[in-house]
Design a protein around this motif. Structure first.
Motif, mmCIF file in Angstrom:
data_model
loop_
_atom_site.group_PDB
_atom_site.id
_atom_site.type_symbol
_atom_site.label_atom_id
_atom_site.label_comp_id
_atom_site.label_asym_id
_atom_site.label_seq_id
_atom_site.Cartn_x
_atom_site.Cartn_y
_atom_site.Cartn_z
ATOM 1 N N LYS A 105 0.814 -1.214 0.000
ATOM 2 C CA LYS A 105 0.000 0.000 0.000
ATOM 3 C C LYS A 105 0.852 1.271 0.000
ATOM 4 O O LYS A 105 0.332 2.383 0.074
ATOM 5 C CB LYS A 105 -0.914 0.012 1.225
ATOM 6 C CG LYS A 105 -1.872 -1.174 1.259
ATOM 7 C CD LYS A 105 -2.714 -1.135 2.534
ATOM 8 C CE LYS A 105 -3.665 -2.332 2.604
ATOM 9 N NZ LYS A 105 -4.461 -2.336 3.862
ATOM 10 N N THR A 108 0.365 3.990 -4.917
ATOM 11 C CA THR A 108 -1.009 3.902 -5.402
ATOM 12 C C THR A 108 -1.101 2.870 -6.524
ATOM 13 O O THR A 108 -0.090 2.437 -7.087
ATOM 14 C CB THR A 108 -1.485 5.270 -5.914
ATOM 15 O OG1 THR A 108 -0.695 5.635 -7.048
ATOM 16 C CG2 THR A 108 -1.346 6.340 -4.841
ATOM 17 N N GLU A 109 -2.329 2.482 -6.853
ATOM 18 C CA GLU A 109 -2.539 1.516 -7.918
ATOM 19 C C GLU A 109 -2.105 2.077 -9.268
ATOM 20 O O GLU A 109 -1.597 1.351 -10.130
ATOM 21 C CB GLU A 109 -4.005 1.088 -7.961
ATOM 22 C CG GLU A 109 -4.438 0.235 -6.777
ATOM 23 C CD GLU A 109 -3.593 -1.032 -6.670
ATOM 24 O OE1 GLU A 109 -3.237 -1.615 -7.727
ATOM 25 O OE2 GLU A 109 -3.269 -1.428 -5.530
ATOM 26 N N ASP A 110 -2.296 3.374 -9.480
ATOM 27 C CA ASP A 110 -1.854 3.976 -10.742
ATOM 28 C C ASP A 110 -0.334 3.919 -10.860
ATOM 29 O O ASP A 110 0.211 3.643 -11.945
ATOM 30 C CB ASP A 110 -2.320 5.432 -10.831
ATOM 31 C CG ASP A 110 -3.835 5.531 -11.019
ATOM 32 O OD1 ASP A 110 -4.420 4.541 -11.506
ATOM 33 O OD2 ASP A 110 -4.409 6.593 -10.696
ATOM 34 N N GLU A 111 0.360 4.180 -9.760
ATOM 35 C CA GLU A 111 1.826 4.103 -9.778
ATOM 36 C C GLU A 111 2.285 2.673 -10.011
ATOM 37 O O GLU A 111 3.246 2.425 -10.761
ATOM 38 C CB GLU A 111 2.394 4.645 -8.464
ATOM 39 C CG GLU A 111 2.224 6.156 -8.292
ATOM 40 C CD GLU A 111 2.652 6.640 -6.917
ATOM 41 O OE1 GLU A 111 3.066 7.814 -6.806
ATOM 42 O OE2 GLU A 111 2.588 5.831 -5.950
#
Length: 461
Positions: A105, A108-111
């Motif tokens: 965590k 981020t998911e975009d990263e």
């Protein structure tokens, strides 16, 4: 700021700048080495993971080009024991298996998607955030991407190492600055001591005290000191010759001047019928007396320089002396149209030479009369102040410019604004010599009336 302090400050600043530059370079080098070490370690771990995953894929006889979720979970179970935080993704960037961890965590998911997309192209990529490195690398089989492995690597150890290095370096820097400051004090003291000695010698030479300066060593400053001493010896010899010449000339002038004054007075009496000649003789007599006064002052200074001018010290009633001298000068004040005022505190006694002190008062009052306009006033004040007798002679005359107030005590020096008034420029030199001999002080200032105020302080007994 003194030269010694400037050198100390310069050394300290140079040491601080050197320490900061070296420290910045060292820390930058350590950080680059840390990044390279982490990068090499992650590459090794990804290679190990790749070998293990390919072997399990072959042993499980999964479909060609695809890694089953079961195989991924088994691989993660083993790899997590060795590599720690590991995640596996298929070629569509969907998660197949992951070791349980909260470190995922950190980004981020975009990263993470951008990171995995870079690995999907066949090369490794990584992203560092909050001392945690997210490393993504493709698992290749027969030039095809079987899956993508993400290794989450805590880099806190390296950051802690850098922090420790910074702390050690900071302590070393402080110690180095202290040591360099101490060394700079010693070095600056040794470097500036000869310069200080030369500066003090120059001040002594300015006061005509030609004591040689001693500088030890063999460098340029020693040669400068030797040249300085040679210059002082030559200057002293020149001044002595000049004084001797002036003294000899003055002695030679006394006899003819006395004759001129005497014969001019005789001629004055004989030429009663010739007013034109009497006028010329009067002028001749007046100028001869002025020149004789100049000769007497030069001879007085010559005796002072040679130490032959002795002072007869005794108890002197300064209050009475000042009052009597002022009273005797009152007629001269009236001749100039000057109002003479006196404010004299009684009972002040000093240890001094009575005749020389009278000479001081006569000289100061005569100057005040000559340089003051008619119908102005000259005040003489005597009072007690902090164990001293303070004499103030103040006029309302043309005054002395501030730039000339110290120079007027030099021989033959006259301020530009008084050159039209007859004078020799020696009176204040004699006055200062007498006051200095009495352990007193003399200074000039501007009077309240716009003229000159001469202040003398003499120690009381």
């Amino acid at each position: 700021m003194k030269l010694k302090n400037k050198l100390i400050l310069l050394y300290a600043v140079a040491a601080l700048a050197a320490v900061l530059c070296v420290g910045a370079a060292v820390l930058a080098g350590i950080e680059r080495l840390s990044i390279r070490a982490i990068e090499r370690q992650l590459l090794d771990q990804s290679s190990l993971a790749e070998i293990y995953i390919v072997q399990m894929h072959l042993l499980r006889d999964d479909r060609e080009g695809l890694l089953s979720a079961e195989t991924a979970r088994d691989a993660i179970g083993k790899l997590s024991l060795v590599l720690g935080h590991v995640r596996l993704y298929d070629t569509r960037l969907e998660l197949l298996a992951a070791a349980s961890t909260d470190l995922a965590k950190n980004i981020t998911e975009d990263e993470r998607l951008r990171l995995l997309s870079a690995a999907q192209k066949g090369d490794y990529a990584y992203l560092a955030r909050n001392n945690i490195v997210h490393f993504a690398s493709p698992v290749m089989q027969d030039d095809r991407i079987l899956c993508i492995v993400e290794i989450i690597y805590p880099a806190s150890f390296f950051r802690s190492l850098i922090s420790d290095v910074v702390m050690v370096f900071a302590i070393g820097a402080v110690l180095l600055i202290v040591i360099m400051t101490g060394l700079s004090i010693v070095i600056a003291g040794k470097v500036t001591r000869p310069i200080r000695d030369l500066a003090e010698a120059a001040e002594r030479y300015a006061n005509r005290e030609f004591r040689p300066v001693v500088i030890k060593g063999s460098d340029e400053l020693v040669r400068l000191g030797e040249s300085f001493n040679a210059m002082g010896a030559q200057l002293q010899e020149y001044i002595q010759r000049q004084k001797q010449f002036v003294s000899n000339v003055s002695h030679e002038l006394r006899t003819p001047l006395t004759a001129i004054i005497g014969y001019s007075e005789i001629l004055w009496d004989e030429m009663k019928e010739r007013s034109d000649l009497r006028k010329a003789i009067s002028h001749l007599n007046r100028e001869a007396k002025r020149l004789a006064g100049l000769v007497d002052e030069v001879l007085t200074l010559s005796r002072m320089d040679s130490g032959k001018e002795t002072l007869a010290f005794s108890r002197v009633d300064l209050s009475g002396l000042v009052a009597e001298t002022a009273e005797s000068m009152r007629l001269r004040a009236e001749k100039y149209g000057i109002i003479l005022k006196t404010f004299i505190e009684t009972g002040l006694t000093i240890w001094g030479d009575r005749e020389k002190l009278i000479q001081v008062m006569v000289n100061l009052l005569d100057n005040a009369f000559k340089y003051s306009p008619a119908h102005s006033s000259v005040s003489v004040r005597l009072e007690r102040e902090d164990g001293h007798a303070r004499i103030t002679v103040a006029d309302e005359g043309i005054g002395i410019p501030e730039a000339d107030r110290e120079k007027v005590f030099e021989r033959f020096y006259r301020a530009d604004n008084v050159r039209h008034v007859p004078g020799t420029g020696l009176g204040l030199s004699i006055v200062k010599y007498i006051i200095d001999a009495h352990q007193g002080t003399i200074r000039l200032d501007r009077s309240s009336g716009g003229g000159t105020a001469v202040e003398i302080k003499l120690p009381l007994i």
